[in-house]
Scaffold this motif. Structure first.
Motif: not given
Length: 158
Positions: A78-99
């Motif tokens: 959830l925290a990672g999905s608030n980073v960036g915009g567009g496809s960057g949000r998806a990447v942020g969500a995945v990286l945030g979930a892993v971390a």
């Protein structure tokens, strides 16, 4: 904009509820010589006596159930999905979930660890036995103790 903030607040509330549930799930059962579980009451137990040979401080590693990993992954996602915009949000969500999952697993593991004693006892029949239990009662070499056993568990007491 107000809807976005409201959604984020609701998500945060849900995550907080999940995190609290995770903490409740991490509660470990005591291995104290002074604590009896409900199923151990009203049962005959065998008592043997012996002398403490040695006492060593150990870490009792509690069981983990994966709740910390899951809660950390959700919060991180959830925290990672608030980073960036567009496809960057998806990447942020995945990286945030892993971390978050890795951090949650570490927190759960460390929260379930506790200090204990390995108490080596020379039984009156000459055998040498070691018992591990919570460090909530002091034992010293040369001290006479009782070993209470029943139902597959044993505890050292005074």
């Amino acid at each position: 904009m107000a809807k976005s903030i409201q959604f984020s607040f609701r998500s945060t509330g849900a995550v907080a509820l999940i995190a609290l549930s995770a903490l409740a799930g991490c509660a470990t059962q005591s291995s104290s010589g002074q604590v009896y579980r409900e199923g151990e009451t009203r049962r005959a137990q065998t008592i043997e006596q012996g002398t403490v040979e040695s006492v060593r401080t150990v870490t009792i590693q509690g069981d983990t159930n994966g709740v910390g990993t899951a809660a950390g992954g959700i919060i991180g996602g959830l925290a990672g999905s608030n980073v960036g915009g567009g496809s960057g949000r998806a990447v942020g969500a995945v990286l945030g979930a892993v971390a978050g999952g890795i951090a949650g697993q570490s927190i759960e593991r460390n929260a379930s660890n506790r200090q204990g004693y390995e108490i080596t006892v020379r039984m009156d029949n000459g055998t040498l036995r070691a018992y591990v239990q919570d460090a909530d009662e002091q034992f010293r070499p040369g001290e006479r103790v009782r070993v209470v056993s029943g139902g597959g568990t044993s505890r050292v007491t005074h």
